[in-house]
Design a protein around this motif. Structure first.
Motif, PDB file in Angstrom:
ATOM      1  N   SER A  30      20.270 -12.534  13.320  1.00 19.03           N
ATOM      2  CA  SER A  30      18.899 -12.214  13.747  1.00 19.03           C
ATOM      3  C   SER A  30      17.887 -12.766  12.758  1.00 19.03           C
ATOM      4  O   SER A  30      18.097 -12.751  11.550  1.00 19.03           O
ATOM      5  N   THR A  31      16.776 -13.245  13.282  1.00 20.80           N
ATOM      6  CA  THR A  31      15.721 -13.789  12.423  1.00 20.80           C
ATOM      7  C   THR A  31      14.395 -13.054  12.596  1.00 20.80           C
ATOM      8  O   THR A  31      13.370 -13.527  12.134  1.00 20.80           O
ATOM      9  N   SER A  32      14.409 -11.927  13.278  1.00 16.97           N
ATOM     10  CA  SER A  32      13.220 -11.074  13.313  1.00 16.97           C
ATOM     11  C   SER A  32      13.624  -9.693  12.811  1.00 16.97           C
ATOM     12  O   SER A  32      14.755  -9.249  13.029  1.00 16.97           O
ATOM     13  N   VAL A  33      12.705  -9.043  12.116  1.00 14.71           N
ATOM     14  CA  VAL A  33      12.984  -7.728  11.547  1.00 14.71           C
ATOM     15  C   VAL A  33      13.347  -6.732  12.641  1.00 14.71           C
ATOM     16  O   VAL A  33      14.273  -5.933  12.502  1.00 14.71           O
ATOM     17  N   GLY A  34      12.634  -6.810  13.771  1.00 15.67           N
ATOM     18  CA  GLY A  34      12.884  -5.879  14.873  1.00 15.67           C
ATOM     19  C   GLY A  34      14.273  -6.007  15.450  1.00 15.67           C
ATOM     20  O   GLY A  34      14.995  -5.016  15.591  1.00 15.67           O
ATOM     21  N   SER A  35      14.677  -7.238  15.786  1.00  9.54           N
ATOM     22  CA  SER A  35      16.005  -7.437  16.378  1.00  9.54           C
ATOM     23  C   SER A  35      17.101  -7.150  15.366  1.00  9.54           C
ATOM     24  O   SER A  35      18.173  -6.647  15.714  1.00  9.54           O
ATOM     25  N   MET A  36      16.831  -7.421  14.076  1.00  9.87           N
ATOM     26  CA  MET A  36      17.820  -7.130  13.040  1.00  9.87           C
ATOM     27  C   MET A  36      18.042  -5.625  12.933  1.00  9.87           C
ATOM     28  O   MET A  36      19.185  -5.166  12.797  1.00  9.87           O
ATOM     29  N   ALA A  37      16.984  -4.850  12.991  1.00  6.30           N
ATOM     30  CA  ALA A  37      17.098  -3.388  12.909  1.00  6.30           C
ATOM     31  C   ALA A  37      17.926  -2.849  14.070  1.00  6.30           C
ATOM     32  O   ALA A  37      18.795  -1.990  13.890  1.00  6.30           O
ATOM     33  N   VAL A  38      17.668  -3.362  15.275  1.00  7.26           N
ATOM     34  CA  VAL A  38      18.421  -2.925  16.452  1.00  7.26           C
ATOM     35  C   VAL A  38      19.893  -3.310  16.309  1.00  7.26           C
ATOM     36  O   VAL A  38      20.787  -2.525  16.645  1.00  7.26           O
ATOM     37  N   ASN A  39      20.146  -4.506  15.792  1.00  3.30           N
ATOM     38  CA  ASN A  39      21.539  -4.936  15.574  1.00  3.30           C
ATOM     39  C   ASN A  39      22.261  -4.020  14.594  1.00  3.30           C
ATOM     40  O   ASN A  39      23.440  -3.673  14.789  1.00  3.30           O
ATOM     41  N   MET A  43      19.188   8.719  11.880  1.00  7.44           N
ATOM     42  CA  MET A  43      19.005   7.396  11.283  1.00  7.44           C
ATOM     43  C   MET A  43      17.569   6.958  11.521  1.00  7.44           C
ATOM     44  O   MET A  43      17.071   6.986  12.649  1.00  7.44           O
ATOM     45  N   ILE A  44      16.890   6.539  10.445  1.00  6.87           N
ATOM     46  CA  ILE A  44      15.482   6.150  10.540  1.00  6.87           C
ATOM     47  C   ILE A  44      15.310   4.709  10.034  1.00  6.87           C
ATOM     48  O   ILE A  44      15.782   4.367   8.948  1.00  6.87           O
ATOM     49  N   PHE A  45      14.643   3.893  10.844  1.00  2.00           N
ATOM     50  CA  PHE A  45      14.284   2.526  10.434  1.00  2.00           C
ATOM     51  C   PHE A  45      12.776   2.468  10.256  1.00  2.00           C
ATOM     52  O   PHE A  45      12.025   2.604  11.229  1.00  2.00           O
ATOM     53  N   ASP A  46      12.339   2.295   9.023  1.00  3.29           N
ATOM     54  CA  ASP A  46      10.905   2.190   8.736  1.00  3.29           C
ATOM     55  C   ASP A  46      10.544   0.711   8.628  1.00  3.29           C
ATOM     56  O   ASP A  46      10.763   0.065   7.604  1.00  3.29           O
ATOM     57  N   LEU A  47       9.959   0.175   9.692  1.00  2.00           N
ATOM     58  CA  LEU A  47       9.596  -1.242   9.720  1.00  2.00           C
ATOM     59  C   LEU A  47       8.095  -1.437   9.569  1.00  2.00           C
ATOM     60  O   LEU A  47       7.559  -2.498   9.871  1.00  2.00           O
ATOM     61  N   LYS A  67      11.690   9.442  -0.331  1.00  2.00           N
ATOM     62  CA  LYS A  67      12.470  10.595  -0.786  1.00  2.00           C
ATOM     63  C   LYS A  67      13.339  11.181   0.328  1.00  2.00           C
ATOM     64  O   LYS A  67      14.334  11.876   0.066  1.00  2.00           O
ATOM     65  N   ILE A  68      12.976  10.886   1.570  1.00  2.00           N
ATOM     66  CA  ILE A  68      13.739  11.394   2.720  1.00  2.00           C
ATOM     67  C   ILE A  68      15.197  10.938   2.652  1.00  2.00           C
ATOM     68  O   ILE A  68      16.107  11.634   3.117  1.00  2.00           O
ATOM     69  N   ALA A  69      15.429   9.765   2.034  1.00  2.00           N
ATOM     70  CA  ALA A  69      16.788   9.210   1.943  1.00  2.00           C
ATOM     71  C   ALA A  69      17.730  10.113   1.141  1.00  2.00           C
ATOM     72  O   ALA A  69      18.956   9.988   1.258  1.00  2.00           O
ATOM     73  N   THR A  70      17.184  11.023   0.359  1.00  2.00           N
ATOM     74  CA  THR A  70      18.029  11.909  -0.467  1.00  2.00           C
ATOM     75  C   THR A  70      18.563  13.101   0.322  1.00  2.00           C
ATOM     76  O   THR A  70      19.429  13.832  -0.157  1.00  2.00           O
ATOM     77  N   LEU A  71      18.028  13.314   1.530  1.00  2.00           N
ATOM     78  CA  LEU A  71      18.454  14.457   2.346  1.00  2.00           C
ATOM     79  C   LEU A  71      19.844  14.204   2.948  1.00  2.00           C
ATOM     80  O   LEU A  71      20.200  13.067   3.263  1.00  2.00           O
ATOM     81  N   ASN A  72      20.600  15.260   3.107  1.00  2.00           N
ATOM     82  CA  ASN A  72      21.912  15.155   3.737  1.00  2.00           C
ATOM     83  C   ASN A  72      21.774  14.772   5.208  1.00  2.00           C
ATOM     84  O   ASN A  72      20.826  15.194   5.890  1.00  2.00           O
ATOM     85  N   ASN A  73      22.730  14.002   5.707  1.00  2.00           N
ATOM     86  CA  ASN A  73      22.772  13.567   7.110  1.00  2.00           C
ATOM     87  C   ASN A  73      21.601  12.673   7.517  1.00  2.00           C
ATOM     88  O   ASN A  73      21.277  12.568   8.703  1.00  2.00           O
ATOM     89  N   ILE A  74      20.933  12.054   6.520  1.00  2.00           N
ATOM     90  CA  ILE A  74      19.835  11.126   6.807  1.00  2.00           C
ATOM     91  C   ILE A  74      20.235   9.733   6.320  1.00  2.00           C
ATOM     92  O   ILE A  74      20.685   9.558   5.194  1.00  2.00           O
ATOM     93  N   LYS A  75      20.056   8.752   7.194  1.00  2.00           N
ATOM     94  CA  LYS A  75      20.254   7.353   6.809  1.00  2.00           C
ATOM     95  C   LYS A  75      18.914   6.657   6.995  1.00  2.00           C
ATOM     96  O   LYS A  75      18.417   6.509   8.118  1.00  2.00           O
ATOM     97  N   LEU A  76      18.275   6.242   5.877  1.00  2.00           N
ATOM     98  CA  LEU A  76      16.964   5.593   5.933  1.00  2.00           C
ATOM     99  C   LEU A  76      17.101   4.115   5.554  1.00  2.00           C
ATOM    100  O   LEU A  76      17.640   3.786   4.496  1.00  2.00           O
ATOM    101  N   VAL A  77      16.611   3.239   6.433  1.00  2.00           N
ATOM    102  CA  VAL A  77      16.604   1.791   6.172  1.00  2.00           C
ATOM    103  C   VAL A  77      15.149   1.333   6.237  1.00  2.00           C
ATOM    104  O   VAL A  77      14.460   1.566   7.234  1.00  2.00           O
ATOM    105  N   ASN A  78      14.655   0.700   5.166  1.00  2.00           N
ATOM    106  CA  ASN A  78      13.250   0.279   5.166  1.00  2.00           C
ATOM    107  C   ASN A  78      13.107  -1.220   5.414  1.00  2.00           C
ATOM    108  O   ASN A  78      14.081  -1.974   5.435  1.00  2.00           O
ATOM    109  N   ILE A  79      11.873  -1.650   5.583  1.00  2.00           N
ATOM    110  CA  ILE A  79      11.588  -3.031   5.967  1.00  2.00           C
ATOM    111  C   ILE A  79      12.036  -4.037   4.908  1.00  2.00           C
ATOM    112  O   ILE A  79      12.459  -5.148   5.240  1.00  2.00           O
ATOM    113  N   ASP A  80      11.987  -3.662   3.636  1.00  2.00           N
ATOM    114  CA  ASP A  80      12.401  -4.591   2.577  1.00  2.00           C
ATOM    115  C   ASP A  80      13.893  -4.906   2.672  1.00  2.00           C
ATOM    116  O   ASP A  80      14.312  -6.057   2.487  1.00  2.00           O
ATOM    117  N   GLN A  81      14.678  -3.887   2.957  1.00  2.00           N
ATOM    118  CA  GLN A  81      16.130  -4.089   3.080  1.00  2.00           C
ATOM    119  C   GLN A  81      16.461  -5.009   4.263  1.00  2.00           C
ATOM    120  O   GLN A  81      17.308  -5.895   4.160  1.00  2.00           O
TER     121      GLN A  81
END
Length: 428
Positions: free
Chosen positions: A167-176, A279-283, A292-306
């Motif tokens: 994927s070469t767009s942030v949006g499609s990469m997040a969905v993938n 699971m949260i994708f912050d784009l 800080k939300i990433a430190t909570l149990n049962n939370i998977k946070l992926v941000n735009i930089d990653q």
């Protein structure tokens, strides 16, 4: 360099405006409102025998075939269709003909001329443009051959290289990433927060995978308009937050809000009442989900930089495949030019065979009149077959040699003229 498409030296031309030479706000002015009418207009006023128009958000291109295409007429025809001064059209277009036009078309179908190297969408757009022109009689035998061949080359490049991989767009990469993370993603509840361009790319990627989702924005009207235009089921923002508390499994956020939409405190309180993960994708840029939300149990946070880092690696991999793609293209271009050269020789060769057969028939009838009734009907058939075989035997070898020579000779027209002169025939 000239690219002959027939014994009459029809020329292949391309004039275009693309993102490479004009900004989008200028490019938009060159689009044809009525593509059917534009084809007719160009064929009637621009000295073209065949025409295909390719129109996307990143380009407007005219491909044509004509005996002696007049570029001023092409420019004036385009100018009149879009109500822009001819000088402005001339200053914004790129003109190619012959082999340069063919090379551009192959690069285009192979994804080398796209804003995103290797993207697949352009191949479908070229196919649809060809089908439209073919269906309406605007594309003839020459453009049909060129477009069919170059579309196949575009597919072959993608099959044999990795130019369209990753994927070469942030949006499609997040969905993938979400798709790979969950084995049963189609059973998950998905929420998209946002209604801008970034959210649109996410929605299209979700739609492409046939994934249902809710969409929300600052106002319900905006969410509903977005859903009608792109995809998704619109819900009010507060309802969306309640759903996160209850049963949402995946959240995509892409907004321009200058503050956190999802704070640590809010999500921490939500997670107390939940029995499953989130699971949260912050784009968003700037970010709208508190890290800080990433430190909570049962939370998977992926941000735009990653995600951007992964996208950049994919873009880099695609660019490394350009050289391999160009090698395939160069080999295929040689094959196309040989096909076109052979095609160019056929009218002359057919003329030679037809004239030879006319002489054969004339002499055969003359011989029959001299023989009279001295031979039976079966003997007449044998003599006639003999006359056919004699002409075929005499002409086949030189005509096949002419075809071979034509593919390797740079002076194609001189060679054809010489062959016709040898048999004392007029150029067809």
């Amino acid at each position: 360099m000239t690219l002959y498409l027939g014994v009459q030296s029809s020329q292949f031309v391309n004039i275009r405006v693309t993102f490479k030479n004009s900004p989008i706000h200028i490019l938009e002015k060159f689009a044809f409102k009525d593509v059917f009418d534009a084809h007719q207009h160009l064929l009637n006023l621009a000295d073209l025998q065949e025409c295909i128009i390719l129109q996307t958000c990143n380009r407007v291109e005219i491909y044509g075939v004509g005996l002696n295409p007049d570029y001023d007429n092409l420019i004036n025809a385009w100018s009149s269709l879009i109500n822009l001064p001819a000088d402005q059209v001339k200053n914004n277009i790129i003109i190619n003909d012959g082999e340069e036009a063919l090379k551009h078309l192959v690069n285009l179908t192979s994804g080398l001329d796209s804003l995103v190297v290797g993207e697949d969408q352009i191949l479908g757009q070229v196919k649809r443009s060809l089908e439209f022109s073919r269906k309406n009689g605007f594309a003839g035998p020459n453009l049909n051959i060129l477009f069919d061949k170059t579309i196949k080359i575009g597919s072959r490049v993608r099959t044999l290289t990795g130019i369209n991989k990753g994927s070469t767009s942030v949006g499609s990469m997040a969905v993938n990433l979400a798709y790979e993370y969950f084995d049963d993603i189609k059973e998950k509840e998905i929420l998209l927060i946002g209604s801008g361009e970034g959210a649109s790319l996410i929605a299209k990627a979700l739609k492409q995978r046939n994934m249902k989702f809710f969409v929300t924005s600052r106002t319900f009207e905006r969410a509903r308009s977005f859903a009608d235009t792109v995809a998704g089921s619109p819900i009010p923002f507060e309802t969306a937050l309640e759903k996160i508390n209850d049963n949402i499994d995946i959240v995509f956020i892409s907004t321009v809000a200058p503050y956190y939409l999802l704070t640590y405190e809010r999500i921490a309180n939500m997670m107390k009442n939940r029995n499953k993960g989130l699971m949260i994708f912050d784009l968003s840029n700037p970010r709208t989900v508190e890290d800080k939300i990433a430190t909570l149990n049962n939370i998977k946070l992926v941000n735009i930089d990653q995600i951007s880092e992964i996208v950049e690696k994919n873009v880099g991999r695609r660019k490394k495949e350009i050289q391999s793609a160009e090698k395939i293209i160069d080999d295929e271009l040689i094959a196309i030019k040989e096909i076109l050269k052979r095609k160019s020789s056929e009218p002359a060769i057919i003329t030679i065979f037809k004239n030879a057969d006319s002489i054969r028939n004339k002499e055969f009838k003359k011989a029959l009149s001299l023989i009279g009734n001295r031979v039976s009907d079966d003997d007449v058939k044998i003599l006639e077959q003999f006359s056919y075989a004699l002409v075929e035997g005499i002409l086949s070898t030189p005509m096949n040699n002419l075809r071979k020579e034509f593919t390797s000779n740079k002076n194609e027209n001189e060679l054809i003229n010489l062959a016709l002169k040898l048999f004392n025939y007029e150029k067809p």
